[in-house]
Design an enzyme around this catalytic site. Structure first.
Site, PDB file in Angstrom:
ATOM      1  N   GLY A  75       0.837  -1.192   0.000  1.00  0.00           N
ATOM      2  CA  GLY A  75       0.000   0.000   0.000  1.00  0.00           C
ATOM      3  C   GLY A  75       0.871   1.241   0.000  1.00  0.00           C
ATOM      4  N   GLN A  77       3.353   9.965   0.606  1.00  0.00           N
ATOM      5  CA  GLN A  77       4.642   9.294   0.800  1.00  0.00           C
ATOM      6  C   GLN A  77       5.612   9.556  -0.354  1.00  0.00           C
ATOM      7  OE1 GLN A  77       2.533   5.384   1.882  1.00  0.00           O
ATOM      8  NE2 GLN A  77       4.464   5.210   2.966  1.00  0.00           N
ATOM      9  N   CYS A 118       5.810  -0.116   7.115  1.00  0.00           N
ATOM     10  CA  CYS A 118       5.484   1.038   6.281  1.00  0.00           C
ATOM     11  C   CYS A 118       6.708   1.385   5.432  1.00  0.00           C
ATOM     12  CB  CYS A 118       5.118   2.218   7.175  1.00  0.00           C
ATOM     13  SG  CYS A 118       4.712   3.705   6.252  1.00  0.00           S
ATOM     14  N   LEU A 119       6.474   1.679   4.165  1.00  0.00           N
ATOM     15  CA  LEU A 119       7.596   2.019   3.285  1.00  0.00           C
ATOM     16  C   LEU A 119       8.296   3.297   3.746  1.00  0.00           C
ATOM     17  CD1 LEU A 119       6.042   1.132  -0.190  1.00  0.00           C
ATOM     18  CD2 LEU A 119       7.696  -0.185   1.136  1.00  0.00           C
ATOM     19  N   HIS A 175      -4.446   1.984   7.879  1.00  0.00           N
ATOM     20  CA  HIS A 175      -3.047   2.424   7.903  1.00  0.00           C
ATOM     21  C   HIS A 175      -2.831   3.523   6.847  1.00  0.00           C
ATOM     22  CE1 HIS A 175       1.477   1.530   7.881  1.00  0.00           C
ATOM     23  NE2 HIS A 175       1.305   2.269   6.792  1.00  0.00           N
ATOM     24  N   GLU A 176      -3.320   3.290   5.636  1.00  0.00           N
ATOM     25  CA  GLU A 176      -3.102   4.255   4.549  1.00  0.00           C
ATOM     26  C   GLU A 176      -3.881   5.549   4.792  1.00  0.00           C
ATOM     27  OE1 GLU A 176      -0.718   3.776   2.600  1.00  0.00           O
ATOM     28  OE2 GLU A 176      -0.461   1.654   3.040  1.00  0.00           O
ATOM     29  N   HIS A 179      -2.136   7.978   6.844  1.00  0.00           N
ATOM     30  CA  HIS A 179      -1.159   8.799   6.103  1.00  0.00           C
ATOM     31  C   HIS A 179      -1.800  10.096   5.605  1.00  0.00           C
ATOM     32  CE1 HIS A 179       2.481   6.410   5.875  1.00  0.00           C
ATOM     33  NE2 HIS A 179       1.825   5.333   5.480  1.00  0.00           N
TER      34      HIS A 179
HETATM   35 NI    NI Z   1       2.567   3.365   5.545  1.00  0.00          NI
END
Ligand code: NI
Length: 175
Positions: free
Chosen positions: A46, A51, A95-96, A137-138, A141
């Site tokens: 995701g 990001q 998370c990236l 989670h997304e 962000h």
């Molecule tokens: Ni993330």
């Protein structure tokens, strides 16, 4: 399609609140294509636009397992219509934007979502299991919240300190 650079914590840009998208047009679809490419290359499951430094309310996701056909999904202006916190789901999140750190988090197991898809059509969906965890989670962000904001300050400070140290080392190597 272009692979974009993923911003890692700590970074003020990740704290921005993303703005609603006014129109799903070719420019937005090009952004979503880049996001998907960037997410697959990372690899991750995701990614929110913020990001890659674009504070718009756009999320891409692919929850297909290894060996399965890719199943890209695009969420524009997602809204949680209802959320049931009587049942929680525990998942070890990553998370990236927070490389090499994983921690178990509890989130509501189910939610109902409304969003615009890749074509700009309105969709509603009941989310559970991985999709429920991932979309929450997304969507965090989009509010400038990282999953590490839900863990203890001690653990969060520790991971941010490590990431900062690694960044300084990389910068030194490049200098
Ligand atoms: Ni993330």
């Amino acid at each position: 399609m272009t692979i974009r650079a993923i911003i890692t914590a700590p970074d003020k840009r990740l704290k921005q609140v993303s703005k609603p998208v006014e129109k799903v047009d070719d420019a937005l679809r090009a952004l979503m294509d880049d996001m998907l490419e960037t997410m697959y290359a990372a690899p991750g499951i995701g990614l929110a636009a913020v990001q890659i430094g674009v504070p718009k309310r756009v999320i891409v996701m692919d929850l297909a397992r290894e060996g399965e056909e890719p199943e890209p999904v695009y969420f524009v202006n997602p809204e949680i219509l209802s959320i049931d916190d009587s049942e929680l789901r525990v998942y070890e999140e990553g998370c990236l934007s927070v490389p090499d750190f994983y921690e178990e988090l509890e989130r509501p197991a189910k939610c109902r979502l409304r969003y615009l898809d890749y074509q700009g059509e309105i969709r509603e969906q009941d989310c559970e299991e991985m999709l429920a965890t991932c979309i929450q989670h997304e969507m965090d962000h989009l509010e400038g919240v990282l999953f590490i904001d839900h863990i203890s300050k001690l653990k969060r400070d520790r991971v941010l300190k490590r990431l900062l140290k690694e960044r300084r080392l990389r910068e030194k190597e490049l200098a």
